[in-house]
Scaffold this motif. Structure first.
Motif, PDB file in Angstrom:
ATOM      1  N   ARG A 162      31.101  55.393  61.930  1.00  0.00           N
ATOM      2  CA  ARG A 162      30.018  55.469  60.939  1.00  0.00           C
ATOM      3  C   ARG A 162      30.563  55.480  59.514  1.00  0.00           C
ATOM      4  N   ASN A 163      31.698  56.132  59.314  1.00  0.00           N
ATOM      5  CA  ASN A 163      32.250  56.265  57.967  1.00  0.00           C
ATOM      6  C   ASN A 163      33.051  55.046  57.524  1.00  0.00           C
ATOM      7  N   TYR A 164      33.561  54.269  58.486  1.00  0.00           N
ATOM      8  CA  TYR A 164      34.410  53.118  58.155  1.00  0.00           C
ATOM      9  C   TYR A 164      33.850  51.861  58.796  1.00  0.00           C
ATOM     10  N   ILE A 165      32.596  51.578  58.490  1.00  0.00           N
ATOM     11  CA  ILE A 165      31.898  50.446  59.093  1.00  0.00           C
ATOM     12  C   ILE A 165      32.519  49.115  58.686  1.00  0.00           C
ATOM     13  N   GLU A 166      33.193  49.059  57.523  1.00  0.00           N
ATOM     14  CA  GLU A 166      33.768  47.797  57.052  1.00  0.00           C
ATOM     15  C   GLU A 166      35.131  47.492  57.689  1.00  0.00           C
ATOM     16  N   HIS A 167      35.703  48.450  58.390  1.00  0.00           N
ATOM     17  CA  HIS A 167      37.022  48.228  58.994  1.00  0.00           C
ATOM     18  C   HIS A 167      36.829  47.459  60.304  1.00  0.00           C
ATOM     19  N   THR A 168      37.090  46.156  60.261  1.00  0.00           N
ATOM     20  CA  THR A 168      36.751  45.292  61.392  1.00  0.00           C
ATOM     21  C   THR A 168      37.543  45.613  62.658  1.00  0.00           C
ATOM     22  N   GLN A 169      38.830  45.930  62.511  1.00  0.00           N
ATOM     23  CA  GLN A 169      39.634  46.210  63.700  1.00  0.00           C
ATOM     24  C   GLN A 169      39.164  47.490  64.394  1.00  0.00           C
ATOM     25  N   LEU A 170      38.830  48.500  63.614  1.00  0.00           N
ATOM     26  CA  LEU A 170      38.315  49.738  64.188  1.00  0.00           C
ATOM     27  C   LEU A 170      37.005  49.484  64.914  1.00  0.00           C
ATOM     28  N   GLN A 171      36.129  48.675  64.322  1.00  0.00           N
ATOM     29  CA  GLN A 171      34.836  48.390  64.946  1.00  0.00           C
ATOM     30  C   GLN A 171      35.000  47.578  66.230  1.00  0.00           C
ATOM     31  N   GLU A 172      35.905  46.591  66.199  1.00  0.00           N
ATOM     32  CA  GLU A 172      36.110  45.782  67.408  1.00  0.00           C
ATOM     33  C   GLU A 172      36.682  46.616  68.553  1.00  0.00           C
ATOM     34  N   HIS A 173      37.740  47.382  68.269  1.00  0.00           N
ATOM     35  CA  HIS A 173      38.344  48.218  69.309  1.00  0.00           C
ATOM     36  C   HIS A 173      37.349  49.261  69.825  1.00  0.00           C
ATOM     37  N   SER A 174      36.519  49.791  68.944  1.00  0.00           N
ATOM     38  CA  SER A 174      35.549  50.796  69.362  1.00  0.00           C
ATOM     39  C   SER A 174      34.519  50.196  70.311  1.00  0.00           C
ATOM     40  N   CYS A 175      33.991  49.026  69.961  1.00  0.00           N
ATOM     41  CA  CYS A 175      33.029  48.358  70.854  1.00  0.00           C
ATOM     42  C   CYS A 175      33.672  48.039  72.199  1.00  0.00           C
ATOM     43  N   GLY A 176      34.919  47.564  72.174  1.00  0.00           N
ATOM     44  CA  GLY A 176      35.634  47.295  73.417  1.00  0.00           C
ATOM     45  C   GLY A 176      35.884  48.552  74.226  1.00  0.00           C
ATOM     46  N   PHE A 177      36.160  49.652  73.530  1.00  0.00           N
ATOM     47  CA  PHE A 177      36.374  50.944  74.174  1.00  0.00           C
ATOM     48  C   PHE A 177      35.091  51.431  74.853  1.00  0.00           C
ATOM     49  N   PHE A 178      33.955  51.305  74.165  1.00  0.00           N
ATOM     50  CA  PHE A 178      32.674  51.692  74.755  1.00  0.00           C
ATOM     51  C   PHE A 178      32.376  50.843  75.990  1.00  0.00           C
ATOM     52  N   ALA A 179      32.654  49.536  75.895  1.00  0.00           N
ATOM     53  CA  ALA A 179      32.408  48.640  77.036  1.00  0.00           C
ATOM     54  C   ALA A 179      33.246  49.035  78.234  1.00  0.00           C
ATOM     55  N   ALA A 180      34.507  49.367  77.995  1.00  0.00           N
ATOM     56  CA  ALA A 180      35.403  49.743  79.096  1.00  0.00           C
ATOM     57  C   ALA A 180      35.005  51.080  79.702  1.00  0.00           C
ATOM     58  N   MET A 181      34.620  52.040  78.872  1.00  0.00           N
ATOM     59  CA  MET A 181      34.241  53.358  79.388  1.00  0.00           C
ATOM     60  C   MET A 181      32.976  53.292  80.238  1.00  0.00           C
ATOM     61  N   ALA A 182      32.021  52.437  79.853  1.00  0.00           N
ATOM     62  CA  ALA A 182      30.749  52.363  80.570  1.00  0.00           C
ATOM     63  C   ALA A 182      30.843  51.569  81.872  1.00  0.00           C
ATOM     64  N   LEU A 183      31.844  50.706  81.970  1.00  0.00           N
ATOM     65  CA  LEU A 183      31.973  49.859  83.154  1.00  0.00           C
ATOM     66  C   LEU A 183      32.193  50.695  84.414  1.00  0.00           C
ATOM     67  N   ARG A 184      31.342  50.501  85.392  1.00  0.00           N
ATOM     68  CA  ARG A 184      31.401  51.169  86.701  1.00  0.00           C
ATOM     69  C   ARG A 184      31.149  52.679  86.643  1.00  0.00           C
ATOM     70  N   LYS A 185      30.794  53.216  85.494  1.00  0.00           N
ATOM     71  CA  LYS A 185      30.635  54.665  85.351  1.00  0.00           C
ATOM     72  C   LYS A 185      29.298  55.015  84.693  1.00  0.00           C
ATOM     73  N   PRO A 186      28.232  55.215  85.481  1.00  0.00           N
ATOM     74  CA  PRO A 186      26.921  55.556  84.914  1.00  0.00           C
ATOM     75  C   PRO A 186      26.944  56.808  84.042  1.00  0.00           C
ATOM     76  N   LYS A 187      27.699  57.833  84.450  1.00  0.00           N
ATOM     77  CA  LYS A 187      27.700  59.063  83.645  1.00  0.00           C
ATOM     78  C   LYS A 187      28.363  58.847  82.293  1.00  0.00           C
ATOM     79  N   ASN A 188      29.343  57.950  82.232  1.00  0.00           N
ATOM     80  CA  ASN A 188      29.952  57.616  80.944  1.00  0.00           C
ATOM     81  C   ASN A 188      28.957  56.862  80.061  1.00  0.00           C
ATOM     82  N   ALA A 189      28.223  55.923  80.669  1.00  0.00           N
ATOM     83  CA  ALA A 189      27.233  55.153  79.916  1.00  0.00           C
ATOM     84  C   ALA A 189      26.163  56.075  79.334  1.00  0.00           C
TER      85      ALA A 189
END
Length: 301
Positions: A162-189
């Protein structure tokens, strides 16, 4: 590996070695060969060979050296450059279960968690982005990603996004991290949704509409979350504008049309995908196999 094993290796040597290792572990040589054996992917073999040569332990020792230097005023500049490079190098090694086990066994994951929770973006946002990239790769392991999801990492990461929305690498890795955590894990999602992760993903996709990597990882994250939660919780995602950014991604980013379509479908929407075929015909849904006769000549005159 032997070169950077020396404690007196210069900063420039270490940085260049990290860059070289990163390239070797990420890319293959796909140039067309006129003769010789077929091209075979070598990056996976490179990762395993570097691990066998003891690279992970060497990097762990340099992490300790860099952490010591981090507390020294004279070496602040060196550590600020070296630490992100080392963590990025460790990240590209975390693509095989064997190397992931080695990373965990030698205590690197524990060090990463400590560094992430004690470092602020004001100190080094590049360092935090490299750590999120490592967490993203390690989350291919179901046990590790659940541990990360239910730790302080999730709440801290959401705050940084939220504080560093303009940092593209942080945003990309974060979205990828959320995708990986939610995969196959309903409680994580469910936990990601409850902590405001969907809002962070929507904001990242809204702020970076032309960056395909963020759009694609955002689509994957929204799909993995939507497909593992109840219909009532999917409505919360819709209320948080998930549909809008997915439609935007499908229209504006050619590299993630399929991901956006699948996410909209799993979100409970009824998306259509318009396809213009080579013969000029137009279809408003995915082409099914055998529906259109291919323009193929078995004999070339």
């Amino acid at each position: 590996v032997n070169l950077i094993s020396f404690k007196r290796a210069s900063l420039d040597v270490l940085l260049e070695a990290c860059r070289l290792i990163t390239i070797l572990c990420r890319f293959d040589d796909f140039r067309e060969k006129t003769s010789g054996p077929a091209v075979v992917s070598s990056s996976n073999d490179t990762v395993l060979e570097l691990s066998r040569c003891g690279l992970i332990q060497v990097l762990k020792e340099w992490l300790l050296e860099a952490d010591i230097a981090k507390n020294s005023k004279e070496e602040t500049c060196s550590s600020s450059l070296l630490l992100p490079a080392i963590w990025t190098t460790i990240r590209v090694l975390a693509v095989h279960d064997r190397t992931v086990q080695s990373i965990v066994a030698c205590g690197i994951l524990e060090s990463a968690l400590e560094t992430f929770t004690t470092t602020t973006p004001e100190d080094n946002v590049e360092l935090l982005a490299s750590l999120v990239g490592l967490f993203r790769n390690l989350s291919a392991n179901d046990e590790i990603k659940t541990t990360l999801c239910f730790s302080d990492v999730l709440s801290s990461l959401l705050k940084y996004c939220r504080n560093y929305i303009e940092h593209t690498q942080l945003q990309e890795h974060s979205c990828g991290f959320f995708a990986a955590m939610a995969l196959r894990k309903p409680k994580n999602a469910t936990r990601i949704l409850q902590y405001g992760g969907v809002e962070v993903i929507v904001t990242a996709m809204t702020q970076h509409p032309t960056i395909t990597l963020i759009q694609r990882q955002g689509c994957l994250a929204l799909r993995n979350i939507a497909s593992r939660i109840s219909s009532e919780r999917r409505q919360i995602m819709l209320d948080q504008d998930a549909k809008r950014v997915l439609v935007q991604a499908g229209v504006c980013s050619a590299g993630c049309i399929d991901e956006a379509y699948a996410a909209l479908r799993d979100l409970g929407c009824e998306p259509t995908k318009t396809t213009v075929h080579a013969d000029g015909t137009v279809s408003s849904r995915p082409q099914m196999f055998g529906e259109i006769k291919p323009n193929f000549r078995p004999v070339y005159d």
